[in-house]
Design an enzyme around this catalytic site. Structure first.
Site, PDB file in Angstrom:
ATOM      1  N   GLU A 192       0.834  -1.211   0.000  1.00 29.13           N
ATOM      2  CA  GLU A 192       0.000   0.000   0.000  1.00 29.13           C
ATOM      3  C   GLU A 192       0.867   1.258   0.000  1.00 29.13           C
ATOM      4  O   GLU A 192       0.554   2.235  -0.664  1.00 29.13           O
ATOM      5  CB  GLU A 192      -0.956   0.025   1.183  1.00 29.13           C
ATOM      6  CG  GLU A 192      -1.849   1.250   1.132  1.00 29.13           C
ATOM      7  CD  GLU A 192      -3.137   1.133   1.920  1.00 29.13           C
ATOM      8  OE1 GLU A 192      -3.859   2.131   1.953  1.00 29.13           O
ATOM      9  OE2 GLU A 192      -3.416   0.062   2.475  1.00 29.13           O
ATOM     10  N   SER A 193       1.973   1.216   0.708  1.00 28.02           N
ATOM     11  CA  SER A 193       2.868   2.379   0.759  1.00 28.02           C
ATOM     12  C   SER A 193       3.462   2.684  -0.610  1.00 28.02           C
ATOM     13  O   SER A 193       3.487   3.833  -1.040  1.00 28.02           O
ATOM     14  CB  SER A 193       3.988   2.137   1.774  1.00 28.02           C
ATOM     15  OG  SER A 193       3.461   1.992   3.069  1.00 28.02           O
TER      16      SER A 193
END
Length: 141
Positions: free
Chosen positions: A63-64
Protein backbone atom coordinates in the site's frame (compact mmCIF):
# COMPACT_ATOMS: atom_id res chain seq x y z
CA UNK A 1 11.61 22.82 -9.20
CA UNK A 2 13.58 20.22 -11.19
CA UNK A 3 15.20 17.67 -8.94
CA UNK A 4 17.55 14.89 -9.98
CA UNK A 5 16.43 11.31 -9.47
CA UNK A 6 18.65 10.91 -6.42
CA UNK A 7 17.30 14.17 -4.96
CA UNK A 8 13.71 13.01 -5.57
CA UNK A 9 14.42 9.68 -3.83
CA UNK A 10 16.06 11.48 -0.90
CA UNK A 11 13.05 13.83 -0.63
CA UNK A 12 10.59 10.90 -0.75
CA UNK A 13 12.43 9.13 2.05
CA UNK A 14 12.76 12.34 4.07
CA UNK A 15 8.99 12.97 4.09
CA UNK A 16 8.49 9.39 5.27
CA UNK A 17 10.24 10.08 8.57
CA UNK A 18 7.96 9.71 11.57
CA UNK A 19 5.42 7.65 9.59
CA UNK A 20 4.59 3.95 9.26
CA UNK A 21 7.15 3.77 6.45
CA UNK A 22 9.93 4.65 8.87
CA UNK A 23 8.53 2.31 11.53
CA UNK A 24 8.60 -0.62 9.08
CA UNK A 25 11.92 0.42 7.52
CA UNK A 26 10.43 1.03 4.07
CA UNK A 27 12.71 2.91 1.68
CA UNK A 28 11.81 4.22 -1.78
CA UNK A 29 14.70 3.12 -4.00
CA UNK A 30 13.73 3.64 -7.67
CA UNK A 31 11.13 5.06 -10.00
CA UNK A 32 10.60 5.53 -13.71
CA UNK A 33 7.93 6.80 -16.08
CA UNK A 34 5.31 4.34 -14.88
CA UNK A 35 6.67 2.49 -11.83
CA UNK A 36 7.95 2.97 -8.31
CA UNK A 37 10.02 0.54 -6.22
CA UNK A 38 10.48 0.35 -2.46
CA UNK A 39 12.25 -2.15 -0.24
CA UNK A 40 11.84 -3.33 3.32
CA UNK A 41 14.31 -5.26 5.45
CA UNK A 42 12.92 -8.53 6.78
CA UNK A 43 13.90 -8.64 10.45
CA UNK A 44 12.49 -10.46 13.48
CA UNK A 45 10.52 -7.27 14.31
CA UNK A 46 8.44 -7.91 11.17
CA UNK A 47 8.05 -11.67 11.69
CA UNK A 48 5.01 -13.68 12.66
CA UNK A 49 5.59 -15.73 15.82
CA UNK A 50 6.78 -18.68 13.68
CA UNK A 51 9.68 -16.67 12.22
CA UNK A 52 8.49 -15.59 8.75
CA UNK A 53 7.59 -12.17 7.37
CA UNK A 54 4.14 -11.10 8.54
CA UNK A 55 1.64 -10.72 5.67
CA UNK A 56 0.36 -7.49 7.21
CA UNK A 57 3.83 -5.95 6.89
CA UNK A 58 3.92 -7.06 3.26
CA UNK A 59 0.49 -5.50 2.66
CA UNK A 60 1.65 -2.27 4.33
CA UNK A 61 4.70 -2.23 2.02
CA UNK A 62 2.45 -2.73 -1.01
CA UNK A 63 0.00 0.00 0.00
CA UNK A 64 2.87 2.38 0.76
CA UNK A 65 4.56 1.89 -2.61
CA UNK A 66 1.26 2.19 -4.51
CA UNK A 67 0.21 5.31 -2.64
CA UNK A 68 3.63 6.87 -3.19
CA UNK A 69 3.34 6.08 -6.90
CA UNK A 70 -0.05 7.78 -7.03
CA UNK A 71 1.45 10.87 -5.40
CA UNK A 72 4.41 10.87 -7.76
CA UNK A 73 2.45 10.44 -10.99
CA UNK A 74 -0.72 12.43 -10.28
CA UNK A 75 -1.47 16.13 -9.76
CA UNK A 76 -1.12 16.32 -5.99
CA UNK A 77 -0.95 20.09 -5.92
CA UNK A 78 -4.69 20.18 -6.41
CA UNK A 79 -5.58 16.64 -5.33
CA UNK A 80 -5.05 14.28 -2.43
CA UNK A 81 -4.88 10.50 -2.72
CA UNK A 82 -6.43 7.86 -0.47
CA UNK A 83 -6.37 4.10 -0.68
CA UNK A 84 -9.74 2.43 -1.29
CA UNK A 85 -8.94 -1.26 -1.30
CA UNK A 86 -5.92 -3.54 -1.17
CA UNK A 87 -5.68 -7.26 -1.80
CA UNK A 88 -2.63 -9.41 -1.20
CA UNK A 89 -1.95 -12.97 -2.23
CA UNK A 90 1.08 -14.28 -0.35
CA UNK A 91 2.93 -16.96 -2.28
CA UNK A 92 6.29 -17.49 -0.58
CA UNK A 93 7.61 -17.16 2.98
CA UNK A 94 10.62 -14.94 3.67
CA UNK A 95 12.72 -15.07 6.84
CA UNK A 96 15.49 -12.54 6.19
CA UNK A 97 17.04 -10.20 3.64
CA UNK A 98 14.91 -7.64 1.81
CA UNK A 99 11.59 -7.67 0.03
CA UNK A 100 11.04 -5.32 -2.89
CA UNK A 101 7.67 -3.95 -4.00
CA UNK A 102 7.23 -2.60 -7.52
CA UNK A 103 4.03 -0.68 -8.24
CA UNK A 104 2.85 -0.18 -11.82
CA UNK A 105 -0.40 1.30 -13.09
CA UNK A 106 -3.12 -0.94 -14.44
CA UNK A 107 -5.51 2.02 -14.68
CA UNK A 108 -4.58 5.70 -14.35
CA UNK A 109 -7.85 7.59 -14.29
CA UNK A 110 -8.51 11.16 -13.18
CA UNK A 111 -10.42 9.96 -10.13
CA UNK A 112 -9.54 6.31 -9.57
CA UNK A 113 -6.32 4.41 -10.07
CA UNK A 114 -5.49 0.72 -9.96
CA UNK A 115 -1.99 -0.61 -9.27
CA UNK A 116 -0.35 -3.98 -9.73
CA UNK A 117 2.23 -4.48 -7.01
CA UNK A 118 4.68 -7.37 -7.18
CA UNK A 119 6.67 -8.17 -4.06
CA UNK A 120 9.89 -10.13 -4.58
CA UNK A 121 12.79 -11.29 -2.43
CA UNK A 122 16.54 -10.80 -2.81
CA UNK A 123 16.63 -13.60 -5.42
CA UNK A 124 13.76 -12.12 -7.48
CA UNK A 125 11.36 -14.84 -6.32
CA UNK A 126 7.73 -13.73 -6.28
CA UNK A 127 6.61 -13.35 -2.65
CA UNK A 128 3.22 -11.63 -3.00
CA UNK A 129 0.95 -10.25 -5.69
CA UNK A 130 -1.09 -7.24 -4.60
CA UNK A 131 -3.67 -4.90 -6.10
CA UNK A 132 -4.30 -1.41 -4.75
CA UNK A 133 -7.07 0.93 -5.80
CA UNK A 134 -6.78 4.61 -4.92
CA UNK A 135 -8.95 7.65 -5.36
CA UNK A 136 -7.77 11.20 -5.99
CA UNK A 137 -10.05 13.93 -4.71
CA UNK A 138 -9.88 17.69 -5.00
CA UNK A 139 -8.26 19.48 -2.07
CA UNK A 140 -10.60 21.80 -0.22
CA UNK A 141 -10.25 25.41 -1.33
Amino acid sequence: MNLSKSEMLAKANEISKGTLLETLGIEIIDYGEDFLVARMAVTPRLHQPDGVLHGGATAALAESVGSFAAHLFLDIENKFVRGIEITANHLKAVTDGYVYAKATFIHKGRTTQLFDIRVTDDHDNLVSVCRLSTISLSKPT
